[in-house]
Scaffold this motif. Structure first.
Motif, PDB file in Angstrom:
ATOM      1  N   CYS A  62       0.834  -1.213   0.000  1.00 24.13           N
ATOM      2  CA  CYS A  62       0.000   0.000   0.000  1.00 24.13           C
ATOM      3  C   CYS A  62       0.862   1.253   0.000  1.00 24.13           C
ATOM      4  N   GLN A  63       1.879   1.273   0.861  1.00 23.28           N
ATOM      5  CA  GLN A  63       2.757   2.448   0.943  1.00 23.28           C
ATOM      6  C   GLN A  63       3.509   2.676  -0.364  1.00 23.28           C
ATOM      7  N   LEU A  64       4.067   1.602  -0.913  1.00 23.65           N
ATOM      8  CA  LEU A  64       4.821   1.733  -2.154  1.00 23.65           C
ATOM      9  C   LEU A  64       3.922   2.140  -3.315  1.00 23.65           C
ATOM     10  N   VAL A  84       5.511   5.626  -3.961  1.00 29.69           N
ATOM     11  CA  VAL A  84       6.597   5.405  -4.925  1.00 29.69           C
ATOM     12  C   VAL A  84       6.048   5.284  -6.346  1.00 29.69           C
ATOM     13  N   PHE A  85       5.013   4.455  -6.519  1.00 30.35           N
ATOM     14  CA  PHE A  85       4.466   4.227  -7.854  1.00 30.35           C
ATOM     15  C   PHE A  85       3.361   5.220  -8.211  1.00 30.35           C
ATOM     16  N   GLN A  86       3.012   6.096  -7.267  1.00 31.60           N
ATOM     17  CA  GLN A  86       2.099   7.207  -7.504  1.00 31.60           C
ATOM     18  C   GLN A  86       0.703   6.773  -7.952  1.00 31.60           C
ATOM     19  N   ALA A  87       0.229   5.681  -7.391  1.00 33.23           N
ATOM     20  CA  ALA A  87      -1.128   5.227  -7.716  1.00 33.23           C
ATOM     21  C   ALA A  87      -2.141   6.305  -7.359  1.00 33.23           C
ATOM     22  N   GLY A  88      -3.160   6.439  -8.201  1.00 30.37           N
ATOM     23  CA  GLY A  88      -4.188   7.442  -7.934  1.00 30.37           C
ATOM     24  C   GLY A  88      -5.143   7.005  -6.847  1.00 30.37           C
ATOM     25  N   LYS A  89      -5.385   5.689  -6.760  1.00 29.79           N
ATOM     26  CA  LYS A  89      -6.317   5.163  -5.763  1.00 29.79           C
ATOM     27  C   LYS A  89      -5.810   3.815  -5.269  1.00 29.79           C
ATOM     28  N   VAL A  90      -5.674   3.688  -3.958  1.00 27.68           N
ATOM     29  CA  VAL A  90      -5.271   2.431  -3.339  1.00 27.68           C
ATOM     30  C   VAL A  90      -6.440   1.912  -2.512  1.00 27.68           C
ATOM     31  N   ILE A  91      -6.823   0.671  -2.777  1.00 21.79           N
ATOM     32  CA  ILE A  91      -7.937   0.024  -2.084  1.00 21.79           C
ATOM     33  C   ILE A  91      -7.398  -1.158  -1.294  1.00 21.79           C
ATOM     34  N   THR A  92      -7.898  -1.340  -0.083  1.00 18.06           N
ATOM     35  CA  THR A  92      -7.494  -2.514   0.684  1.00 18.06           C
ATOM     36  C   THR A  92      -8.664  -3.053   1.489  1.00 18.06           C
ATOM     37  N   THR A  93      -8.469  -4.245   2.045  1.00 20.75           N
ATOM     38  CA  THR A  93      -9.468  -4.873   2.909  1.00 20.75           C
ATOM     39  C   THR A  93      -8.839  -5.194   4.257  1.00 20.75           C
ATOM     40  N   VAL A  94      -9.602  -4.990   5.319  1.00 25.88           N
ATOM     41  CA  VAL A  94      -9.196  -5.365   6.670  1.00 25.88           C
ATOM     42  C   VAL A  94     -10.448  -5.734   7.462  1.00 25.88           C
ATOM     43  N   SER A  95     -10.256  -6.313   8.641  1.00 27.38           N
ATOM     44  CA  SER A  95     -11.388  -6.608   9.512  1.00 27.38           C
ATOM     45  C   SER A  95     -11.792  -5.347  10.280  1.00 27.38           C
ATOM     46  N   THR A  96     -12.921  -5.414  10.950  1.00 29.10           N
ATOM     47  CA  THR A  96     -13.482  -4.246  11.637  1.00 29.10           C
ATOM     48  C   THR A  96     -12.497  -3.610  12.610  1.00 29.10           C
ATOM     49  N   ALA A  97     -11.816  -4.438  13.385  1.00 26.75           N
ATOM     50  CA  ALA A  97     -10.915  -3.926  14.419  1.00 26.75           C
ATOM     51  C   ALA A  97      -9.712  -3.180  13.838  1.00 26.75           C
ATOM     52  N   ASP A 115      -9.597   1.425  11.740  1.00 26.96           N
ATOM     53  CA  ASP A 115      -9.072   2.679  12.269  1.00 26.96           C
ATOM     54  C   ASP A 115      -7.545   2.703  12.358  1.00 26.96           C
ATOM     55  N   LYS A 116      -6.916   1.558  12.159  1.00 19.52           N
ATOM     56  CA  LYS A 116      -5.455   1.490  12.259  1.00 19.52           C
ATOM     57  C   LYS A 116      -4.751   1.801  10.944  1.00 19.52           C
ATOM     58  N   ILE A 117      -5.502   1.788   9.849  1.00 18.34           N
ATOM     59  CA  ILE A 117      -4.883   1.973   8.540  1.00 18.34           C
ATOM     60  C   ILE A 117      -4.110   3.284   8.462  1.00 18.34           C
ATOM     61  N   GLU A 118      -4.774   4.390   8.742  1.00 19.80           N
ATOM     62  CA  GLU A 118      -4.106   5.687   8.649  1.00 19.80           C
ATOM     63  C   GLU A 118      -3.009   5.814   9.697  1.00 19.80           C
ATOM     64  N   GLN A 119      -3.256   5.312  10.888  1.00 20.75           N
ATOM     65  CA  GLN A 119      -2.275   5.386  11.963  1.00 20.75           C
ATOM     66  C   GLN A 119      -0.983   4.663  11.603  1.00 20.75           C
ATOM     67  N   LEU A 120      -1.086   3.488  10.993  1.00 14.63           N
ATOM     68  CA  LEU A 120       0.086   2.662  10.727  1.00 14.63           C
ATOM     69  C   LEU A 120       0.708   2.886   9.351  1.00 14.63           C
ATOM     70  N   LEU A 121      -0.107   3.234   8.364  1.00 16.96           N
ATOM     71  CA  LEU A 121       0.411   3.397   7.005  1.00 16.96           C
ATOM     72  C   LEU A 121       0.620   4.848   6.611  1.00 16.96           C
ATOM     73  N   GLY A 122      -0.016   5.768   7.312  1.00 18.45           N
ATOM     74  CA  GLY A 122       0.130   7.178   6.995  1.00 18.45           C
ATOM     75  C   GLY A 122      -1.117   7.753   6.355  1.00 18.45           C
ATOM     76  N   ALA A 123      -1.312   9.036   6.548  1.00 14.44           N
ATOM     77  CA  ALA A 123      -2.480   9.716   5.995  1.00 14.44           C
ATOM     78  C   ALA A 123      -2.436   9.714   4.474  1.00 14.44           C
ATOM     79  N   GLY A 124      -3.550   9.399   3.864  1.00 15.00           N
ATOM     80  CA  GLY A 124      -3.659   9.469   2.413  1.00 15.00           C
ATOM     81  C   GLY A 124      -3.072   8.304   1.656  1.00 15.00           C
ATOM     82  N   VAL A 125      -2.513   7.301   2.342  1.00 14.05           N
ATOM     83  CA  VAL A 125      -1.933   6.161   1.630  1.00 14.05           C
ATOM     84  C   VAL A 125      -3.025   5.282   1.050  1.00 14.05           C
ATOM     85  N   VAL A 126      -4.043   4.981   1.844  1.00 14.05           N
ATOM     86  CA  VAL A 126      -5.162   4.152   1.373  1.00 14.05           C
ATOM     87  C   VAL A 126      -6.382   5.043   1.160  1.00 14.05           C
ATOM     88  N   ASP A 127      -6.963   4.963  -0.021  1.00 13.21           N
ATOM     89  CA  ASP A 127      -8.108   5.806  -0.373  1.00 13.21           C
ATOM     90  C   ASP A 127      -9.439   5.141  -0.065  1.00 13.21           C
TER      91      ASP A 127
END
Length: 361
Positions: free
Chosen positions: A163-165, A169-182, A185-197
């Motif tokens: 996700c970060q790369l 690095v590769f300048q993707a316009g939109k990054v999508i991911t899947t995680v469980s409910t818990a 809220d950790k996505i932005e905290q651990l990967l950084g603001a704006g990394v996952v859209d």
């Protein structure tokens, strides 16, 4: 020296702490590293369980682990780029694997100076998973700038780096991911603001219903679901790279972990079976206009140097979910069992290495 080993092919519950010979320079290109930290990857526990035993005979006690960071203690006479005292990291080759130990040895080809901004534990968490993500994203034909990238399990070991790369690095316009409910809220905290859209809670929503059909340019399959999401891919130009299905027979035979002096051969029936399964996947993808491929990592110092640059530029950072000392064998087994079962940890698990034995043991 202290090392985590397996006396036979086993699940992590069978791992042992052993006192094994300390490696020394025997070749002119050898580098000996005092390990300060090592990390756990799914391939480590799969190999130790005998997942590839038909093609990959092992000697026991089996040394485990590919990723490490530490300080160089000895080098061969022809080593030019690394010196004694250097702080380094490595994704060890097959002939040097066994990073869950006090010392390791491998060729200079696989050793790079670690990023100065990272601790040993942080550095040890990156090589295999981050290089895998980097090489996978690089397989897209053309530029990913402005494109849509789908990385299931975005807080897993490889997914977090992918996700970060993809974004930084590769300048993707939109990054999508899947995680469980818990973990939402950790996505932005651990990967950084704006990394996952776009974050999809897969326990509540089906990505097939949330992501528009024909909208994804690149998918990194971290969960063995490459064929499930074919309808989401852009026809004619999209790519799926899988690290979780199975390789072709030729890919398996040419994989880095089969590059050993004894030159093991994958049995013909196994190669034929793998070729058939891989062909079926490729044909299914082709019918949707998707380029599908399985990928094995090919790592060396040059790749680590490129990764180091991204770390130093702030484009990628570690995500460590758990850490324990190598001496705590019960905790080591527990952490490795979680990885073995694929039960949803966050980021990478790291072992710190503190000596219990005298250096010469």
């Amino acid at each position: 020296m202290l090392a985590v080993t397996a006396a036979a092919f086993t699940e992590p519950t069978g791992y042992q702490l052993s006192n094994v010979p300390r490696p020394v320079v025997t070749e002119t290109t050898d580098v000996v590293i005092k390990v300060h930290a090592a990390s756990v990857n799914p391939v480590d526990v799969k190999l130790a369980s005998g997942a590839f035993k038909l093609a990959l005979p092992e000697r026991f006690p089996l040394k485990i682990g590919y990723d490490c960071a530490g300080i160089v203690t000895e080098v061969g006479s022809d080593v030019k780029s690394i010196r004694v005292g250097d702080e380094v990291w490595s994704r060890l080759p097959e002939v040097g694997k066994g990073s869950w130990a006090e010392y390791v040895k491998c060729s200079e080809t696989y050793v790079s100076r670690k990023p100065g901004s990272l601790s040993f534990a942080e550095a040890a968490s990156l090589p295999l998973a981050a290089l895998t993500a980097m090489q996978a994203l690089g397989k897209y034909k053309g530029s990913l700038a402005g494109k849509t990238v789908f990385v299931p399990a975005g807080l897993g070991g490889t997914g977090a780096f992918a996700c970060q790369l993809a974004k930084n690095v590769f300048q993707a316009g939109k990054v999508i991911t899947t995680v469980s409910t818990a973990k939402v809220d950790k996505i932005e905290q651990l990967l950084g603001a704006g990394v996952v859209d776009s974050i999809i809670d897969y326990t509540k929503e089906d990505p097939l219903r949330v992501i528009p059909r024909g909208s994804v340019d690149f998918m990194l399959d971290t969960m063995g679901q490459a064929m499930v999401y074919l309808s989401l891919m852009v026809p004619a130009t999209s790519t799926i790279v899988s690290i979780s299905t199975t390789p072709s027979g030729a890919q398996f035979q040419n994989a880095s972990f089969l590059k050993r002096p004894d030159q093991p051969r994958v049995p013909l029936f196994a190669r034929s079976y793998l070729d058939t399964i891989d062909l079926v996947r490729k044909v299914r993808a082709w019918r949707w206009g998707v380029n599908y491929t399985y990928m094995f990592l090919e790592a060396d110092a040059k790749e680590l140097d490129a990764l180091k640059g991204y770390v130093e530029d702030g484009k990628i950072h570690p995500v460590i979910g758990s850490s324990t000392d190598l001496n705590n064998i019960e905790k080591v087994r527990e952490v490795c069992q979680q990885v073995y079962e694929g039960k949803g940890g966050v980021g990478k698990a790291v072992f710190t290495v503190s000596s219990e034995f005298e250096p010469g043991d």
